[in-house]
Design a protein around this motif. Structure first.
Motif: not given
Ligand SMILES: [Zn+2]
Length: 430
Positions: A385-409
């Motif tokens: 029930h949280g903020d969707r923008t925050v959730l999207a950002k969190a996933v995006s930075s997790e992807i960045f941590a694994i792949l070193n790529l900026d991927v919009p979520v």
């Protein structure tokens, strides 16, 4: 003493030396059989100036050229058969992603081998005579449902061939029958938990399910955790492909530390996919299989396009059979994004690590002059029930941590991403 889970302890605990002796004997039989009974194989051996008598060690196999999907397509449907069709009793086919399907042919003996391999794997997972096995793989020409059916019955379990689909009925019967073990794709197992909840049931309490035997998809450890939690069960990975025999090539023991290969029937190699050079245990590359006992459609050095590593150390479970690590992905699934190699499974891992995400996600790729651009769509979990923008950002930075790529979520509403009753489609092109 801990439960052994050995269906055929003699084979599963065979010493390395004994195993190699058996493999060599069977390899000699296979190359002789293929050379004598199929002109394509004969030509392949003649091209490298080899005759069956030249196979004196397992290593000699490395002199043979690979068998590829293209060969299978060129000789579709029966050109690689090594017995007359009158001796073939069953046929399966997989949908080729491009062009012609892949056809698998089985003699009575081949079916026995398949049954034995599947029984061994299911018993290793924990299936027993007392279990009710709900077979929710799709029936038809695909190998999946039939392989699991054979194995479960050979173990002596009560096998219910529900096939895939009709999910509400699937769940009602699972409850009525008291199903203890289910077989289906991992994404379908998770989807069934979602539907059970919609039906007002609690998947962790209202069912007797204890094991899921899942294959036909490459799925991450994070996905497994979600599946185990969703039903409160233990999920096991299965691997196989129509070209080799169907499911039954390898599966997990209770250690969940790689998949044990039924090496008395399938000889594995891992190669560098660029150069074709054979790699050692622990080195990542493409899995290649040679069948050792198949009559109708033996394969010699078939390139699976599946990427993994071979593990040759003895497992804590006591099995001596080599393992391969869970698949990294298929070389076909590999995407190049801004010069970085990306596998869908890596994105899945990133998505599922973040709290508040569900198992429903979609990778959307679009062609660019330099390969692909990616974006990811995810659905939040039902209790988010949280903020969707925050959730999207969190996933995006997790992807960045694994792949070193900026991927919009993008976070979409629950139910927007299509569910699958068979193999999930995780990547689409737009
Ligand atoms: Zn093991």
């Amino acid at each position: 003493m801990a439960e052994s889970r050995f269906f055929q302890p003699k084979i599963e605990k065979l010493s390395r030396k004994e195993l190699e002796k058996l493999q060599l004997k069977r390899l000699k039989w296979t190359v002789t059989h293929a050379y004598k009974n199929n002109k394509v194989y004969k030509q392949k051996m003649q091209d490298v100036k080899m005759a069956p008598s030249d196979f004196k060690a397992l290593k000699d196999l490395e002199r043979l050229p690979f068998l590829t999907k293209t060969d299978l397509r060129d000789w579709y449907p029966f050109g690689l058969a090594c017995v007359p069709l009158k001796d073939v009793v069953e046929l399966h086919a997989s949908s080729g992603t491009t062009g012609k399907p892949v056809v698998g042919l089985y003699t009575r003996h081949d079916l026995d081998v398949w049954t034995e391999c599947m029984a061994r794997n299911l018993y290793m997972n924990g299936l027993r005579k007392e279990d009710l096995f709900q077979n929710a793989y799709g029936y038809g020409l695909f190998t999946g449902a039939h392989g699991f059916e054979r194995g479960a019955q050979r173990v002596g379990a009560l096998m219910a061939p529900l096939s895939s689909g009709n999910t509400q009925r699937q769940i009602t019967l699972m409850k009525d029958f008291g199903t203890t073990v289910v077989g289906c794709t991992p994404s379908y197992a998770i989807y069934m938990a979602e539907v059970a909840k919609q039906m007002g049931l609690d998947p962790t309490k209202d069912f007797k399910l204890r094991i899921a035997t899942c294959g036909a998809e490459s799925w991450s450890e994070e996905m497994r955790k979600k599946l185990n939690t969703a039903w409160n069960i233990e999920a096991f990975d299965h691997y196989g492909l129509t070209e080799i025999i169907g499911p039954g090539v390898s599966s997990e023991c209770p250690q969940h530390d790689g998949l044990h290969i039924n090496m008395d029937h399938f000889y594995p190699e891992v190669i560098n996919p660029e150069t074709g050079e054979t790699l050692g245990p622990g080195e990542k590359g493409e899995l290649v299989f040679t069948s050792l006992t198949k009559e109708a459609f033996p394969v010699l050095r078939f390139r699976t396009k599946d990427l993994t590593i071979l593990i040759d150390e003895k497992c804590r479970c006591g099995r001596t059979l080599f393992r391969h690590a869970r698949l990294m992905g298929r070389s076909d699934d590999m995407m190049k994004v801004k010069g970085v190699i990306v596998f869908p499974k890596q994105i899945e891992e990133a998505v599922m690590t973040v709290n508040g995400t569900s198992e429903n996600y979609l990778i959307v790729k679009s062609k660019t002059p330099l390969g692909y651009a990616l974006k990811v769509r995810i659905e939040p979990s039902a209790d988010f029930h949280g903020d969707r923008t925050v959730l999207a950002k969190a996933v995006s930075s997790e992807i960045f941590a694994i792949l070193n790529l900026d991927v919009p979520v993008e976070v979409v509403d629950i139910g927007v991403i299509p569910r699958s009753e068979g193999k999930a489609k995780r990547v689409i092109e737009e």
